[in-house]
Design an enzyme around this catalytic site. Structure first.
Site, PDB file in Angstrom:
ATOM      1  N   LYS A 105      -0.721 -10.459   4.330  1.00  0.00           N
ATOM      2  CA  LYS A 105      -0.813  -9.056   4.999  1.00  0.00           C
ATOM      3  C   LYS A 105      -0.553  -9.746   6.552  1.00  0.00           C
ATOM      4  O   LYS A 105      -0.313  -8.308   7.166  1.00  0.00           O
ATOM      5  CB  LYS A 105      -1.691  -7.990   4.226  1.00  0.00           C
ATOM      6  CG  LYS A 105      -2.864  -8.389   4.391  1.00  0.00           C
ATOM      7  CD  LYS A 105      -3.634  -8.921   3.430  1.00  0.00           C
ATOM      8  CE  LYS A 105      -3.509 -10.360   2.464  1.00  0.00           C
ATOM      9  NZ  LYS A 105      -4.422 -10.625   1.526  1.00  0.00           N
ATOM     10  N   GLU A 129       4.545  -9.426  -2.752  1.00  0.00           N
ATOM     11  CA  GLU A 129       3.956  -8.886  -3.560  1.00  0.00           C
ATOM     12  C   GLU A 129       2.810  -8.796  -4.016  1.00  0.00           C
ATOM     13  O   GLU A 129       1.406  -8.168  -3.576  1.00  0.00           O
ATOM     14  CB  GLU A 129       4.429  -9.095  -5.258  1.00  0.00           C
ATOM     15  CG  GLU A 129       4.140  -8.184  -6.319  1.00  0.00           C
ATOM     16  CD  GLU A 129       3.959  -6.917  -5.958  1.00  0.00           C
ATOM     17  OE1 GLU A 129       4.872  -6.711  -6.587  1.00  0.00           O
ATOM     18  OE2 GLU A 129       2.801  -6.116  -5.997  1.00  0.00           O
ATOM     19  N   VAL A 132       0.158  -6.655  -1.384  1.00  0.00           N
ATOM     20  CA  VAL A 132      -0.998  -6.241  -1.166  1.00  0.00           C
ATOM     21  C   VAL A 132      -1.666  -5.630  -2.883  1.00  0.00           C
ATOM     22  O   VAL A 132      -0.789  -6.354  -3.946  1.00  0.00           O
ATOM     23  CB  VAL A 132      -0.009  -4.738  -0.676  1.00  0.00           C
ATOM     24  CG1 VAL A 132      -1.101  -3.427  -1.104  1.00  0.00           C
ATOM     25  CG2 VAL A 132       0.653  -4.743   0.628  1.00  0.00           C
ATOM     26  N   GLY A 187     -20.309 -15.036  -2.121  1.00  0.00           N
ATOM     27  CA  GLY A 187     -19.054 -16.154  -1.529  1.00  0.00           C
ATOM     28  C   GLY A 187     -17.866 -14.263  -2.240  1.00  0.00           C
ATOM     29  O   GLY A 187     -16.953 -14.867  -1.980  1.00  0.00           O
ATOM     30  N   LYS A 205      -2.564  -3.554   4.528  1.00  0.00           N
ATOM     31  CA  LYS A 205      -2.004  -3.815   3.947  1.00  0.00           C
ATOM     32  C   LYS A 205      -1.539  -1.551   3.570  1.00  0.00           C
ATOM     33  O   LYS A 205      -0.238  -1.632   3.231  1.00  0.00           O
ATOM     34  CB  LYS A 205      -3.544  -3.392   2.120  1.00  0.00           C
ATOM     35  CG  LYS A 205      -3.640  -4.473   2.557  1.00  0.00           C
ATOM     36  CD  LYS A 205      -5.256  -5.147   1.510  1.00  0.00           C
ATOM     37  CE  LYS A 205      -5.332  -6.258   1.129  1.00  0.00           C
ATOM     38  NZ  LYS A 205      -6.405  -6.594   0.807  1.00  0.00           N
TER      39      LYS A 205
HETATM   40  N1  HSE Z   1     -10.970  -9.222   1.846  1.00  0.00           N
HETATM   41  C1  HSE Z   1      -9.626  -9.011   0.782  1.00  0.00           C
HETATM   42  C2  HSE Z   1     -10.843  -7.563   0.227  1.00  0.00           C
HETATM   43  C3  HSE Z   1      -8.643  -9.591  -0.069  1.00  0.00           C
HETATM   44  O1  HSE Z   1     -12.138  -7.979   0.015  1.00  0.00           O
HETATM   45  O2  HSE Z   1     -10.046  -6.919  -0.819  1.00  0.00           O
HETATM   46  C4  HSE Z   1      -7.880  -9.856   0.671  1.00  0.00           C
HETATM   47  O3  HSE Z   1      -7.319  -9.325   1.058  1.00  0.00           O
END
Ligand code: HSE
Length: 476
Positions: A105, A129, A132, A187, A205
């Protein structure tokens, strides 16, 4: 059965997830498309890096160019990430006429226009796809499912990390810093959380979705974005008292139908709301808003494209999207309201999106066509992103004021002079003579007018800290 060879770049969270999903469901995919996908090679940074799913050592190489240029590789999946070398990797594959799949993205946000043009020039497709909302098929839905609609509104909870933090702040009553630390330990959040918590990832996004929905390229620098670091327990508690939940919301909203000459394109809902609210609007929206509408009417189609913490009514479904889940609410002028929900990140969810692109790319090769709905249909050639100062919304404002007679009058005087209406006020009792939070809910007004008024309010001697402002969305 026809076979195609896939060359992958990236064998980490996403790449190993794709490899695993193909082991699991490659047969199913082949039975549905009539094409068997064979993974030929996977380029990785280091063969021994930790990954959620095992990849046999013989499958891996550190030579990405060897993978892309291999004449036996028919489709390239760029799952490495980053905005540097990834651009070269994709351009190299496209120039060879190979369909490319990417989950990147940040790269699309920065260089999408160039990459899609390269795909077109070289007679192939760039699929995205997985870029996003991970497993939610939102690209395909907006691109194909809603091809017969004007997308008047799109609201997205598109960053799982922010949603996880805001959910725990609300449910457990703990402050941002503490939840972030905990999320990092578990994590859920990166060691450097800025990409997520400062709103960059959501911006990438929302920019992609806005370009897709409105058919003109939305440059990232045109998108106003804010993250969630400034949200406090006090805000969350007062918002809840007023019936709202704080969410980091990406908003893509056609500025038409807000008073300019856009009635012809208004949705059924808007047309109804328009007849109901015209009188109310003229009462509650001040001259500043009318000025903004007049500017808008002079220009072409304009769209609000923003990312910021937003108060969502507790009665709206988006308020109940919790933890790491993503959701996208799309309103089309024909279809009405629709909702998409799912995991926006992670090995398996993202792999599901890549496999969907893989099916499309395989079919392109099987039928020797690149002809699909174009990724960005230029149907709004004169479209433009609405400057943030002209974006109209309602507001939650938190002031820290000295509790003494006349304070509210001073504040409301400044707002009144700017034609900004107050819809409700909360001030906890029992703080006489001390500083106290003063919460105001403001009617619809342009951002610029509200920012200027809040600056003046912040300069009042009775106001003890910089005013906090969170926009409110009522989904009308
Ligand atoms: N780090 C992003 C999130 C996922 O926390 O939604 C990857 O775009």
């Amino acid at each position: 059965m026809q076979q195609v060879n896939l060359g992958m770049i990236g064998g980490g969270t996403v790449g190993s997830g794709v490899f695993h999903a193909l082991q699991l469901n490659g047969g199913l995919l082949a039975s549905r498309t009539g094409v068997k996908v064979n993974v030929r090679k996977i380029a990785v940074k280091a063969v021994d890096e930790p990954r959620p799913y095992r990849i046999p050592e013989a499958m891996m190489t550190t030579d990405w160019e060897g993978v892309v240029n291999d004449p036996q590789v028919d489709i390239v999946a760029e799952l490495a990430g980053g905005t540097g070398i990834a651009r070269t990797m994709i351009l190299t594959a496209l120039k060879l006429g190979k369909p490319v799949i990417t989950a990147n993205k940040a790269l699309l946000s920065a260089h999408g226009e160039e990459l899609f043009a390269a795909a077109n020039d070289h007679g192939t497709n760039l699929y995205y796809e997985a870029s996003v909302c991970g497993g939610i098929p939102i690209i395909k839905s907006v691109r194909e499912g809603f091809v017969g609609n004007r997308i008047t509104h799109l609201y997205g909870i598109v960053n799982g990390t922010c949603n996880y933090i805001l959910t725990r702040m609300k449910l457990e009553g703990i402050e941002f810093d503490q939840v972030l630390k905990d999320a990092q330990a578990q994590g859920y959040a990166e060691a450097d959380p800025s990409l997520d918590v400062d709103g960059h990832d959501a911006l990438h996004k929302i920019g992609i979705l806005a370009s897709l929905a409105h058919g003109f390229w939305v440059k990232p620098e045109k998108i106003h974005f804010e993250g969630i670091r400034s949200i406090t327990q006090t805000d969350i508690r007062f918002a809840n008292q007023l019936g709202y939940t704080v969410k980091l919301l990406g908003i893509i909203k056609s500025a038409e139908g807000e008073g300019s000459k856009g009635e012809g394109r208004a949705t059924k809902g808007e047309a109804f709301a328009g007849s109901l609210t015209k009188e109310k609007r003229s009462r509650s929206i001040g001259s500043a808003l009318q000025d903004a509408s007049a500017t808008k009417a002079r220009n072409g189609a304009r769209v609000q494209v923003t990312v910021y913490p937003t108060l969502v009514p507790n009665t709206h479904v988006l308020s109940s999207i919790n933890h790491v889940f993503n959701a996208v609410f799309v309103r089309g002028d024909v279809v009405g309201d629709t909702l998409f929900y799912g995991r926006g990140a992670g090995s398996d969810a993202t792999a599901s999106a890549v496999l969907s692109d893989l099916a499309d790319a395989s079919l392109d090769l099987k039928f020797e066509t690149k002809h699909r709905l174009p990724p960005f249909v230029p149907h709004e050639k004169d479209g433009a992103v609405l400057p943030i100062d002209e974006v109209v919304s309602r507001y939650f404002v938190r002031l820290n004021v000295v509790d003494m007679p006349g304070v509210l009058a001073q504040v409301s005087n400044i707002l009144g002079n700017a034609s900004i209406g107050i819809s409700s006020v909360i001030q906890p009792q029992g703080h006489e003579g001390k500083s106290v939070p003063l919460i105001l809910m403001l009617h619809d007004a342009p951002n610029g007018a509200v920012s200027r008024a809040l600056k003046k309010i912040g300069e009042l001697p009775v106001v003890k800290a910089a005013p906090v402002m969170i926009r409110v969305e009522n989904f009308e």
